[in-house]
Design a protein around this motif. Structure first.
Motif, PDB file in Angstrom:
ATOM      1  N   GLU A 222      -3.153 -17.265  21.447  1.00  0.00           N
ATOM      2  CA  GLU A 222      -4.415 -17.626  20.814  1.00  0.00           C
ATOM      3  C   GLU A 222      -4.735 -16.650  19.683  1.00  0.00           C
ATOM      4  O   GLU A 222      -4.483 -15.452  19.794  1.00  0.00           O
ATOM      5  CB  GLU A 222      -5.549 -17.600  21.839  1.00  0.00           C
TER       6      GLU A 222
ATOM      7  N   ALA B 106      -8.175 -20.777  18.986  1.00  0.00           N
ATOM      8  CA  ALA B 106      -8.552 -20.535  20.371  1.00  0.00           C
ATOM      9  C   ALA B 106      -9.497 -21.561  20.978  1.00  0.00           C
ATOM     10  O   ALA B 106      -9.445 -21.777  22.189  1.00  0.00           O
ATOM     11  CB  ALA B 106      -9.180 -19.134  20.480  1.00  0.00           C
TER      12      ALA B 106
ATOM     13  N   LEU C 187      -7.273 -14.784  18.533  1.00  0.00           N
ATOM     14  CA  LEU C 187      -8.569 -14.298  18.985  1.00  0.00           C
ATOM     15  C   LEU C 187      -9.117 -13.231  18.052  1.00  0.00           C
ATOM     16  O   LEU C 187      -8.369 -12.374  17.566  1.00  0.00           O
ATOM     17  CB  LEU C 187      -8.455 -13.711  20.396  1.00  0.00           C
TER      18      LEU C 187
END
Length: 420
Positions: A284, A344, A286
Motif C-alpha cells: 500500500e 490504500a 501509505l
C-alpha cells in the motif's frame, strides 16, 4: 552494473580516541549550525558554494576548536547542507534546520576512501585510519574490497563515523560491480502492514515477531522513564541537566537502541526472504507521517481519544513500515523483482473473492466476512487486504471505495483470483 551500498561496523575506541571523536562530532554539528546561520542571513543572490567555502576556511583559521574537524570533513558538512536544500527544493524533505546538541546524532565524514587505510587483521577484527584520531579497530563482519581485492569498480569510496547510544560506529560506502539481475520467475504477492499482524501475505501466511525487549528490559525501561520524569519535575526551568539525569537519559537511549537493532535485524531477514521468493511485491502507498499525527487538536477544538491515538501512533512507529518498504525495494531490484505501490483506500473493505465493497463485511478488526449476495467469503481481514493489494498491483486497480452515499462500488474483479 555499479552498486552502491553501505556497511556498518562497530568501532572500539580508546578513551583518548573517543574524546577526540566527540570533539570532532561537536565541531561538525557547530559547523552545520554556523553554515545554516550564514546561509539564511545572506540575501538569496549572494548565496553560493564558493562564498560558503571561503567562510569555512576563515572560520577554521580564527577558531582553533573548529579546526579540530579535518578540512575534508568540513567540506563534507557544506556539501551535505547544500544537498539538504536541494532535497527541500525538490519537495523530498523539509528545509534544513538548526542541530540541537542533545537531539542530533554526531557524525564525522571521511569523504576519500584512500584515506581510510583499511586492513584486515584476522577473522574478526579490522583496522582503519581516521584523520586526527588515529588507527581505529572495528569488528570485521563482512568482506570489504580492500588491498588486492580493490580495483576501479570494487572499492570503498568513503566512510562516516556516527555516534549512537551504544557507542561509535563506522558506515563504509562500498562500490561493487555486479551482473545485471535476471528476471525473477517467482510468483506475485501482496503485503499488508499492520499492528497485530506485522506483515500479512496474500498466500495466507504471516510474518510475525515478539516484543523487541524482554520482560526484564521492559520493566527496567519503564522504571528509568519514571525516574527521569521525577528528576525533570524537580528541575527548575533553565537549570543545567544534572549528571544523574544525563546518565538516566543514556540508559534509556541504550535500551531503545537495543530494541531498534532487533527490529532492524528482523526486518532485514524477513524482507530478504520475501524478495527471494516473490517476483512482484505489492504494498500500500501509505502516508505514514500523516497516520502518526497527534489527535490532541487545539484549545478551541480539542481532540478525542488522545491517549488511545498516542498508543496507536507508538505502535505504528515501532513497526517502521516505511523502512520495510525501502528494504523490499532495493532487495527486490537486486533479484530482478519489483515492488508496486497501490492506492490504500478500501483494500481492507473490498472482498478479494467477488470484488465488491459491501457495508458490514469487516465484522471485527481481525475477521472479514463478505455480506454480498451469493458470496459469503470468510478470511482473516489482513489476508483479505493483502490479496486485494496483490490484485491491484497486477491490474492497476485505482482502489477508490464506495461513494459518499455508502453504496457499494462497481465490482472490480481480480486478474488472478485466490481460492476462496
Amino acid at each position: 552494473m555499479k552498486q552502491q551500498r553501505g556497511h556498518k561496523a562497530r568501532l572500539y575506541l580508546t578513551p583518548v580516541q573517543e574524546l577526540a571523536a566527540d570533539g570532532q562530532g561537536h565541531a561538525a554539528r557547530t559547523m552545520w549550525n554556523l553554515i545554516h546561520s550564514w546561509w539564511t542571513m545572506l540575501p538569496k543572490d549572494k548565496r553560493n558554494l564558493g562564498a560558503a567555502d571561503e567562510a569555512i576556511r576563515q572560520g577554521r583559521k580564527e577558531l582553533p576548536w573548529l579546526a579540530a574537524l579535518p578540512a575534508q570533513a568540513s567540506q563534507a558538512v557544506l556539501k551535505t547542507y547544500f544537498r539538504a536544500w536541494v532535497n527541500c527544493w525538490e519537495r523530498r524533505a523539509d528545509a534544513p534546520n538548526f542541530k540541537d546538541r542533545f537531539r542530533s546524532r554526531m557524525a564525522i565524514d571521511i569523504p576519500q576512501g584512500r584515506d581510510l587505510q583499511i586492513v584486515r587483521l584476522n577473522r574478526r577484527w579490522g583496522r582503519m585510519w581516521a584523520p586526527k584520531i588515529g588507527h581505529l579497530y572495528f569488528r570485521w563482519t563482512r568482506d570489504l574490497p580492500v588491498g588486492k581485492r580493490a580495483n576501479k569498480l570494487n572499492k570503498v569510496t568513503g566512510a562516516r563515523l556516527v555516534k549512537e547510544a551504544d557507542g561509535w560506529h563506522v558506515v563504509f560506502r562500498v562500490q561493487h560491480e555486479v551482473p545485471e539481475p535476471a528476471e525473477h520467475t517467482g510468483p506475485s504477492v501482496g503485503v499488508d502492514r499492520g499492528i497485530t499482524k506485522p506483515l500479512a501475505l496474500s498466500d495466507g501466511t504471516f510474518r510475525e515477531h515478539g516484543p523487541w525487549l524482554t520482560e526484564g528490559e521492559t520493566k527496567r525501561l519503564r522504571r528509568l522513564e519514571k525516574k527521569s520524569a521525577r528528576k525533570r519535575k524537580n528541575r527548575k526551568k533553565g537549570e543545567k541537566i544534572s549528571r544523574h539525569l544525563a546518565r538516566t537519559y543514556d540508559q534509556i537511549a541504550r535500551l531503545r537502541a537495543t530494541a531498534k537493532r532487533r527490529a532492524v535485524d528482523w526486518q532485514h531477514k524477513t524482507t530478504t526472504s520475501i524478495a527471494d521468493t516473490f517476483s512482484r511485491i505489492g504494498v500500500e502507498d501509505l502516508a505514514v507521517l500523516n497516520m502518526v499525527k497527534s489527535a490532541r487538536g487545539t484549545v478551541e477544538t480539542p481532540g478525542k481519544n488522545v491517549r488511545q491515538k498516542a498508543g496507536l501512533n507508538r505502535a505504528i512507529a515501532g513497526e517502521a513500515w516505511g523502512r520495510t518498504v525501502t528494504m523490499l525495494e532495493y532487495k527486490a531490484a537486486q533479484r530482478g523483482g519489483i515492488v508496486v505501490k497501490v492506492p490504500a483506500p478500501n483494500t481492507s473493505r473490498r472482498c478479494s473473492a467477488c470484488g465488491f465493497i459491501t457495508p458490514g463485511s469487516r465484522e471485527t478488526q481481525a475477521r472479514f466476512v463478505c455480506k454480498a449476495d451469493g458470496c459469503g467469503y470468510e478470511e482473516n481481514a489482513d489476508t483479505n487486504a493483502s490479496r486485494n493489494i496483490d490484485h491491484a498491483a497486477g491490474s492497476a486497480v485505482s482502489g477508490r471505495g464506495a461513494g459518499a452515499d455508502g453504496q457499494a462500488e462497481k465490482r472490480q474483479p481480480p486478474t488472478q483470483p485466490h481460492a476462496a
